[in-house]
Design an enzyme around this catalytic site. Structure first.
Site, PDB file in Angstrom:
ATOM      1  N   GLN C 248      -6.153   6.075  13.037  1.00 35.38           N
ATOM      2  CA  GLN C 248      -4.963   5.781  12.248  1.00 35.38           C
ATOM      3  C   GLN C 248      -3.846   6.784  12.536  1.00 35.38           C
ATOM      4  O   GLN C 248      -2.730   6.614  12.037  1.00 35.38           O
ATOM      5  CB  GLN C 248      -5.290   5.820  10.748  1.00 35.38           C
ATOM      6  CG  GLN C 248      -6.296   4.750  10.320  1.00 35.38           C
ATOM      7  CD  GLN C 248      -6.663   4.811   8.852  1.00 35.38           C
ATOM      8  OE1 GLN C 248      -7.832   4.874   8.486  1.00 35.38           O
ATOM      9  NE2 GLN C 248      -5.679   4.775   7.985  1.00 35.38           N
ATOM     10  N   CYS C 396      -6.793   5.407  -1.417  1.00 38.69           N
ATOM     11  CA  CYS C 396      -6.727   6.222  -2.621  1.00 38.69           C
ATOM     12  C   CYS C 396      -5.391   6.920  -2.789  1.00 38.69           C
ATOM     13  O   CYS C 396      -5.149   7.525  -3.821  1.00 38.69           O
ATOM     14  CB  CYS C 396      -7.830   7.268  -2.631  1.00 38.69           C
ATOM     15  SG  CYS C 396      -7.539   8.636  -1.494  1.00 38.69           S
ATOM     16  N   GLU C 765      -1.386   0.717  -1.253  1.00 39.54           N
ATOM     17  CA  GLU C 765      -2.488   1.246  -2.074  1.00 39.54           C
ATOM     18  C   GLU C 765      -2.306   1.030  -3.562  1.00 39.54           C
ATOM     19  O   GLU C 765      -3.255   1.200  -4.326  1.00 39.54           O
ATOM     20  CB  GLU C 765      -2.648   2.736  -1.797  1.00 39.54           C
ATOM     21  CG  GLU C 765      -3.152   2.966  -0.392  1.00 39.54           C
ATOM     22  CD  GLU C 765      -3.009   4.396   0.020  1.00 39.54           C
ATOM     23  OE1 GLU C 765      -3.972   4.962   0.545  1.00 39.54           O
ATOM     24  OE2 GLU C 765      -1.916   4.951  -0.192  1.00 39.54           O
TER      25      GLU C 765
END
Lengths: 290, 162, 811
Positions: C248, C396, C765
């Site tokens: 990523q 998260c 998220e």
């Protein structure tokens, strides 16, 4: 994950399959749908040195009513039960069961015979076949024989067939008038094994239960009938207290193991709930409902 | 340890390769046939990323040996767009944003293709059950359902027009 | 208001068009026609055709001539000494080229240990002992995947089991030390605090009501459908290492590799091709990557390593594992006045959480949430256990999931304790729109928000008051129905260079845009999509700014040889950072384009105005030059003294984070027989500022909601007392299917970020942050009258069943 190496045979006829099985008794495993065997082989929990692939035995694929029973060829794929109009209309317990076996993709490969022969109490068909009082047909070098389902499951992953026999057919007695059946499965998600499941097949005589057989899934080491629960039903009219008595009896006579699906108390209580719900649904169907 | 010659048709084309008996169909497709559109997402026959059509029925190719597919017709995602034209399912997934990372998508489309052949006018609940053998982590499934609904409408309209 | 004035001139000029206090709307702004496809268009994704046809290029699709395969021998013990590794049988097998052990890596230059993202150290391969179940012990290199799998079965390791350290509270007692390689023999890694302890204590002393609760947020696993893997390809002749990697953050990984391996950074190329989902699980450097690269270095051949799902579930990519004790104080009017939180963070065997380096507990101090309160104090302790390292993943947002779960549960408990409706309680405790920018008691400056608008909208969407009536009627009949609310504030877009870095590298991000003579463009970024649709959304931003059709803009990410340096995609940071860079680079281009247009039209720059895709003379719009005409002129007719070409690079240092927010409402019915929780409805109203592509935003929200549902009801990594992972396959680690995942209902409000060049905030998220407390609140709400105050997620049927039966409730 990669399976270990093995020798592979793909017989074209049952006779050839039986002959191979005899030749390699003890070393060889039958490959039917493979949806239990291949995953075990990929984790090297099963490492057969020889596989006998019986998927080419097209003669063993059928679902047909023959007089007083439904005959299912052992190599019938699970999805065929969902698709069969006779199963849907006349064998609702079997239809209920077919819909909750694994997931739709697995059901395109998995076979009815394989599900039963594996003798896994976590599989769904054993409880259903017990509820139906089915008969297993096995073929071996000495010829064909029938085994009552009550005698078929002899231990955890153990059945009454000899090493050199192949399960060829399952026969389900045609339910009479005023009969109904249902399978209720509690699972954590689609595709999982049951936390507990109950297969009920019963016949009414007026308002009273004339006969009932109950099979339980994944709450014992060996697929079992809930005989004490059955005894609570026979001769009685269904009421809340009768249902509760039958459910409680099933909860008491089963023997679940604690695991990630739940503890013993939870599984017992879920057996009570599943049995009650299956009985209720079976009665509705016995009275002509869906 | 046995080596076997396997002949099958892949997206209509006949191929023959020599493989170990234990070669999984998904590896055969990806490595021996270099068709990498079929993906591997798990090792417990749980995720469906490896779904292909075997004699017309969607199966998890990680749980079938290549030798079992001897003489069979196998279809993968690479064969879905006929003659370079996208199948209504591929169109639907595109229109409705039914994919994000794309990894579960080939498996979803193979499952949905057969599902719509069997059930051309499904309810939403039936669609959700129909794809319950295919896991997706990105989309939350809503738009996959919409994509399949789009395709079902298009296929019915096309069928009606013929 | 966050200032832009510490920037150089061009930036402050360029950050035009977004004013400080823009009101909340709910209409997506569209300023360009469909053929240009700028912001707001529900544009079909440009990346889809290859995925739809099975022509994606994921790491396992990469096949290089002579490629070898790597497989890993893993520990069956959570904690054990290694007496001996006997690989002789494996080495004798045909097709096995090498077995790499910790000793081999040590000899190759102390490569058996590596730094973690939190500047701790982690074993690549062990020499003395293993410290987690499934830890990498040695690796086999073979000519085929199948031979490598056979070979790992032929490596025999003599382990001497040690006591596992599974309970983090026990670990804090230091009776069994996990990291005896450290000078200080303790399992306690760090202590971190935020907020004002004295002020908070004072508020609690004065409080009229205090509620306390404990929450355990267990370990979960990202489980992207593609696992992690690498193809390392070392070319001895060129002394060049080419790596395909599920990454990523390819640039950060390249720099780390260079520092660790000693290979010069210009001789390392990391290509992050198509990635099958990341969710934070593809940010850390796993031992397998390092071993694979070393294997290629040593053999001079390409080496492929792709982990199995079991390896992935058992050894990497975990998230959460927070043990929280919270107290909330309210004054005599019932208004929330303070929050006090103590937390134990179970870090596993190394502190390897993918946090910005100054934040061992991530952005956890956002935990005062959407509420205006006087004071707060939060402390977190990190501890070693014999479990895999990690912790920051699974959408998260750097621990915002944990923070929001806590505060939304606490607000709900407080509301119930005070006998108030949870929606009304929130409405009267929210930070008000006129309080923004809002300075929180733990030091955050929230850029913008309108919490009441979002909650009111959610309430309207499902007729909240009617549902409460229904609930009362059902409760009277003994039926269990619950309604749960979560009104979260998120914080994303890490981040401003003064506070944010990963191993010292500042968390800017970048865009490099080049327009070709024929008016087509190439745009490259330092981020890396794993399904978020950057090939489309970035093109839409550039289309918005420059009027080039989005279809004429080719977006590239992931190749460190060509993409400008960036910190990658995670924590919902791409739109806030690289999206801003795209706008800023476009504006630099537009500034040059204006000069060229002035030259072409023979007017002064002040005579020109920009109109969607062209510069036109003010008052005389027929006299115009389109961006395409200007691009052509940039190569054929540019003003004398000006450089040719039409391109720009921007490295964007955000002045602040952005603060998306939302309100979710969940309606559940509970089966008294089985304890199953059925979600009847779930409404999600999100505010992520200006929306680039509503179709993509909806997809992000649906996906995030299902990843919020999953830990709420299904997912949990479970260890036994020996530290063995009991949920190591998808048979027991339960991902929701389309049947378990509800039909999500979405709404939106739009409150732009005042400091972001396009007013956008990031959204990926938010749903995973907001959904679990909505679901948990709904279940507790259904059972509150039975004396239930809390149920830890995952809220499984056995947990609910126990509470029901204990309260005398049955079917």
């Amino acid at each position: 994950m990669i399976p270990g190496a093995f020798d592979y045979h793909s017989p074209r006829s049952l006779e050839e399959a039986l002959s191979l099985l005899q030749q390699h008794a003890g070393e060889a495993k039958i490959l039917a749908g493979g949806q239990s065997l291949i995953p075990a082989m990929r984790f090297r929990l099963a490492m057969p040195s020889i596989l006998i692939d019986i998927n080419r035995l097209d003669d063993l694929r059928y679902v047909e009513e023959r007089g007083d029973h439904l005959a299912i060829g052992a190599m019938t794929r699970e999805h065929a039960l969902e698709d069969s109009s006779v199963v849907c209309s006349a064998y609702p317990l079997l239809h209920d069961t077919a819909l909750v076996i694994a997931d739709p993709l697995v059901r395109n490969q998995a076979t009815v015979g394989g599900n039963i022969a594996h003798a896994d109490p976590a599989n769904d068909h054993p409880a259903t076949m017990l509820a139906y009082n089915a008969t297993v047909v096995a073929k071996g070098p000495k010829g064909e024989r029938t085994i009552a389902i009550d005698d078929f499951f002899t231990g955890l992953f153990e059945n009454a067939m000899a090493d050199d026999e192949i399960l060829t057919e399952i026969r389900i007695p045609k339910p009479g008038a005023n009969s109904g059946g249902a399978y209720t499965k509690l699972e954590r998600k689609v595709g999982d094994y049951a936390i507990s499941a109950a297969a009920v097949q019963l016949r009414l005589d007026g308002a009273k239960v004339a006969a009932a057989r109950i099979g339980l899934t994944n709450v014992s080491a060996v697929p079992m009938r809930a005989k004490a629960a059955e005894a609570e039903l026979v001769g009685k009219s269904i009421s809340d207290s009768v249902l509760e008595a039958a459910g409680k009896a099933a909860a008491g006579e089963c023997d679940p193991s604690p695991d990630l699906r739940g503890g013993v108390d939870y599984k017992r209580d879920m057996t009570r709930v599943m049995v009650k719900r299956s009985i209720q649904q079976a009665v509705v169907r016995a009275q002509g409902g869906k | 340890m046995s080596e076997h010659e396997v002949t099958l048709t892949i997206n209509g084309e006949s191929v023959t390769r020599s493989v170990e008996a234990r070669t999984l169909l998904v590896h055969f497709i990806r490595e021996d046939l270099s068709l990498t559109g079929t993906h591997i997402g798990c090792d417990t026959t749980s995720c469906g990323a490896c779904t292909v059509l075997l004699n017309g029925k969607p199966v998890k190719s990680c749980t079938v040996f290549a030798v079992q597919a001897e003489g069979a017709a196998v279809e993968t995602i690479e064969g879905v767009a006929a003659g370079g034209e996208l199948h209504p399912l591929q169109e639907g997934f595109w229109e409705k944003h039914g994919l994000q990372c794309g990894y579960c998508t080939p498996g979803m489309i193979m499952t949905a293709k057969h599902f719509l052949e069997k059930n051309p006018n499904p309810s939403e609940d039936e669609i959700r059950h129909g794809i319950s053998g295919n896991l997706c982590r990105c989309t939350g499934y809503n738009k996959i359902v919409e994509a399949i609904q789009y395709a079902s409408q298009k296929l019915q309209a096309d069928a009606g027009g013929e | 208001m966050p200032q832009l004035d510490d920037r150089t001139e061009p930036h402050s000029e360029l950050a035009e068009g977004v004013s400080a206090k823009m009101p909340t709307t709910d209409e997506v702004q569209i300023k360009t026609p469909e053929n240009i496809g700028g912001m707001g268009h529900r544009k079909k994704r440009k990346e889809d055709p290859r995925f739809l046809q099975g022509k994606g290029n994921y790491v396992d699709d990469v096949k290089l001539p002579g490629m070898l395969y790597m497989d890993i021998v893993r520990s069956p013990y959570a904690h054990a000494k290694i007496n001996k590794i006997d690989a002789s049988a494996a080495l004798e097998m045909d097709g096995v080229l090498a077995v790499i052990t910790g000793e081999d890596l040590k000899a190759a230059g102390d490569l058996h240990w590596m730094p973690t993202l939190m500047s701790d150290t982690q074993m690549v391969l062990p020499i003395d002992k293993v410290v987690y179940y499934a830890q990498e012990v040695c690796a086999v290199i073979a000519t085929s995947r199948y031979i490598a799998a056979d070979a790992i079965e032929q490596v025999f390791v003599d382990y001497e089991p040690l006591d596992a350290v599974v309970d983090p509270f026990e670990a804090m007692k230091d009776e069994v030390i996990v990291r005896d390689d450290k000078e200080k023999k303790t399992n306690h890694i760090w202590h971190w605090e935020a907020g004002d302890k004295a002020a908070t204590d004072a508020v609690f002393n004065d409080a009229a009501t205090v509620v306390k609760e404990k929450f355990y947020i267990p370990r979960i696993h990202v489980s992207s459908i593609e696992t992690c893997g690498m193809v390392a390809n070392y070319n001895k002749a060129r002394e060049h290492m080419q790596i395909y990697m599920t990454s990523q953050a390819p640039h950060a990984h390249r720099t780390v590799f260079a520092l660790v391996s000693g290979l010069p950074e210009h001789k390392i190329q990391i290509i992050s091709p198509d990635i099958g989902g990341g969710f934070g699980g593809k940010v850390p450097v796993y031992p397998g990557y390092v071993i694979c690269a070393v294997a290629s270095l040593v053999t001079g051949k390409p080496v492929k390593w792709i982990e199995d799902r079991s390896e992935n579930l058992q050894a990497d990519s975990f998230a959460r594992d927070y043990h929280i004790e919270a107290e909330m104080a309210a004054d005599k009017d019932g208004r929330i006045s303070g929050l006090r939180v103590k937390t134990l963070s179970d870090c596993g065997a190394a502190d390897a959480a993918a946090n910005p380096s100054k934040f061992p507990a991530g952005l956890y101090s956002i935990c005062t949430g959407s509420y205006d309160m006087k004071a707060a104090h939060v402390e977190v302790d990190g501890v070693y256990t014999t479990k895999p390292p990690g912790g920051v993943a699974y959408r998260c947002s750097f621990r915002v999931t944990e923070a929001v779960h806590m505060v939304e549960r606490m607000a709900d408990i407080m509301a119930h304790e005070l006998g108030e409706d949870p929606a009304d309680y929130r409405l009267r405790n929210f930070i008000r729109p006129d309080q923004f920018p809002y300075k929180s008691p733990t030091g955050w400056e929230y850029d913008s928000g309108n919490y009441e608008a979002a909650l009111n909208k959610a309430m309207d969407m499902l007729d909240y008051r009617a549902l409460r009536k229904e609930q009362a009627e059902k409760r009277a009949k003994g039926e269990l129905m619950g309604i749960g609310i979560s009104s979260f504030t998120e914080v994303v877009g890490a981040g401003p260079s003064k506070d944010y870095d990963i191993l010292g590298i500042k968390m800017f991000d970048s865009a490099e845009i080049r327009i070709h003579p024929t008016g087509k463009a190439m745009a490259r970024f330092g981020t890396k999509s794993q399904g978020q649709g950057h090939e489309t959304t970035y093109a839409q931003i550039v289309a918005e700014e420059l009027g080039l059709p989005a279809d004429d803009i080719e977006v590239e990410e992931g190749d460190t040889d060509t993409a400008p340096y960036g910190l990658g995609t995670y924590a919902s940071r791409s739109t806030p950072t690289a999206g801003a860079a795209a706008a800023m680079a476009s504006r630099k281009i537009r500034a040059k384009a204006k000069k060229i247009a002035a030259h072409l039209l023979e007017v002064g720059e002040d005579d020109l105005e920009w109109n969607i895709d062209r510069f036109q003379v003010k008052g005389s719009p027929d006299q115009a030059k389109t961006i395409q005409e200007i691009a052509f002129a940039a190569y054929t007719n540019h003003p004398q003294g000006m450089e040719a070409g039409l391109e720009a690079v921007d490295y964007y240092d955000p002045p602040n984070l952005t603060f998306p927010f939302g309100s979710y409402i969940c309606v559940v019915d509970i089966d008294k027989g089985t304890g199953e929780v059925k979600i009847r409805r779930f409404v999600a109203v999100d505010d992520c500022g200006h929306i680039i592509n509503p179709l993509i935003v909806e997809g992000q929200i649906h996906g995030g909601l299902t990843m919020g549902l999953a830990p709420s009801l299904f997912e949990e990594i479970v260890y036994d007392e020996h530290g063995q992972n009991l949920t190591g396959t998808f048979a027991d680690y339960l991902l929701p299917t389309a049947v378990e995942s509800p039909k999500w209902e979405l709404g939106k409000t739009i409150t732009p970020s005042p400091h972001h060049p396009i007013g956008a905030k990031g959204v990926g998220e938010s749903p995973t942050v907001g959904a679990p407390p909505a679901i948990a609140n709904a279940v507790v709400d259904a059972l509150w009258h039975l004396g239930v105050r809390n149920i830890d997620i995952p809220i499984t049927p056995p947990k609910v069943w126990k509470l029901l039966r204990d309260a005398g409730v049955t079917d």
